[in-house]
Design a protein around this motif. Structure first.
Motif, mmCIF file in Angstrom:
data_model
loop_
_atom_site.group_PDB
_atom_site.id
_atom_site.type_symbol
_atom_site.label_atom_id
_atom_site.label_comp_id
_atom_site.label_asym_id
_atom_site.label_seq_id
_atom_site.Cartn_x
_atom_site.Cartn_y
_atom_site.Cartn_z
ATOM 1 N N MET A 152 84.575 -17.569 10.107
ATOM 2 C CA MET A 152 83.492 -18.556 10.117
ATOM 3 C C MET A 152 82.127 -17.882 10.048
ATOM 4 N N LEU A 153 81.962 -16.820 10.816
ATOM 5 C CA LEU A 153 80.681 -16.112 10.811
ATOM 6 C C LEU A 153 80.421 -15.453 9.464
ATOM 7 N N ALA A 154 81.466 -14.901 8.855
ATOM 8 C CA ALA A 154 81.297 -14.271 7.539
ATOM 9 C C ALA A 154 80.896 -15.297 6.496
ATOM 10 N N ARG A 155 81.538 -16.489 6.539
ATOM 11 C CA ARG A 155 81.175 -17.544 5.582
ATOM 12 C C ARG A 155 79.749 -18.020 5.794
ATOM 13 N N PHE A 156 79.362 -18.142 7.059
ATOM 14 C CA PHE A 156 77.989 -18.573 7.353
ATOM 15 C C PHE A 156 76.984 -17.535 6.877
ATOM 16 N N ASP A 157 77.253 -16.254 7.169
ATOM 17 C CA ASP A 157 76.339 -15.193 6.743
ATOM 18 C C ASP A 157 76.240 -15.141 5.214
ATOM 19 N N ARG A 158 77.382 -15.339 4.550
ATOM 20 C CA ARG A 158 77.382 -15.336 3.090
ATOM 21 C C ARG A 158 76.570 -16.510 2.550
#
Length: 305
Positions: free
Chosen positions: A73-79
């Motif tokens: 989830m954090l990776a998708r948000f950062d992306r």
């Protein structure tokens, strides 16, 4: 139930460090607020995420299940945030670029496109060839963002044209034309061609078409009109077939076709215009970056002789 993204980051840091104090140092915060945020997260989820140990913490089975999902989830948000920032800076997106049929022969045009691709590889460029009247239609239908044009004005709503370069115009003659047999060194007057049929590129309202008519009028005659041609390639084919002559940009001399002779026109001869058409009110950051690249290259490019 929505989970605060900040708490997810806290959870991941504690899980990876296995120690709340080290996680707090990594997050640049104090240990008590971090411990409080972890307890609040456990209370909201109604599960225990960590077992407290004498020297640190370890994940429970629930914590182990949450960790990969939290990282994803954090990776998708950062992306998503990075994509948003790149788009705002004009580093990502798409751009439809119109190009007049003779424009690619001017070094400035391919050089600009190449430089933009190298500087902004994440922008999708769509290149479309088009005469001035075709470009107008695409601007009016919101199918064009910017275009290299041969006309100093594009009569589309809200579209302006920034001049980039001018180049001398020359004449393309059939190889058996009397003037073609005189040799290349001597320039010729446009008036000496008044009795020849002129093959005009594109319809009225197209840059090179109108420029040819204006040059002939300035030389004291109205040109005899030969068979019209929709593109520069068909124009040169008609010249090679002996059906007339054509006034074309000097950079077209690089096109070698059997049966055609190119000759310089006597000064002051007509000039072929090259400009960049775009909507002044267009807020696109990608368009602004493209304009900056082209203008920068135009400033450092010497005039065409």
């Amino acid at each position: 139930m929505a989970i605060d993204l900040a708490r997810l980051r806290y959870f991941v840091a504690v899980a990876e460090e296995g120690h709340i104090t080290r996680a707090a140092e990594r997050l640049d915060m104090q240990q008590p607020p971090l411990s409080r945020q972890i307890r609040l997260m456990e209370r909201e989820l109604k599960v225990q995420l960590f077992r407290r140990l004498p020297r640190g913490v370890e994940l429970t089975s629930a914590g182990h299940a949450l960790l990969p999902e939290a990282k994803s989830m954090l990776a998708r948000f950062d992306r998503a945030m990075e994509i948003t920032r790149r788009a705002a800076r004009g580093e990502q997106g798409s751009l439809c670029v119109g190009i007049a049929p003779t424009a690619p022969f001017i070094p400035l045009v391919p050089k600009s496109i190449r430089a933009f691709r190298e500087a902004f590889p994440m922008v999708s460029l769509v290149l479309e060839e088009g005469l001035s009247n075709e470009v107008v239609s695409k601007f009016d239908n919101d199918q064009m963002d910017v275009a290299f044009v041969r006309a100093p004005q594009v009569l589309a709503q809200g579209v302006v044209v920034t001049p980039l370069q001018e180049e001398p115009m020359i004449v393309a003659l059939p190889g058996n034309h009397p003037i073609a047999k005189r040799g290349k060194a001597q320039s010729i007057s446009l008036a000496s061609l008044a009795n020849d049929p002129f093959i005009l590129i594109g319809p009225q309202g197209t840059g090179l078409h109108d420029e040819t008519i204006a040059a002939c009028r300035a030389a004291g005659f109205m040109p005899k009109l030969g068979q019209p041609a929709p593109r520069i390639t068909s124009t040169l084919s008609l010249v090679a077939a002996g059906l007339g002559i054509a006034v074309i940009p000097s950079t077209m001399q690089s096109v070698r076709i059997a049966g055609i002779a190119y000759r310089r026109l006597r000064a002051p001869g007509p000039k072929a215009f090259l400009g960049l058409a775009f909507r002044r009110s267009d807020p696109s950051p990608v368009l602004k970056q493209f304009l900056n690249v082209v203008r920068s290259i135009a400033k450092s490019t010497p005039p065409i002789q």
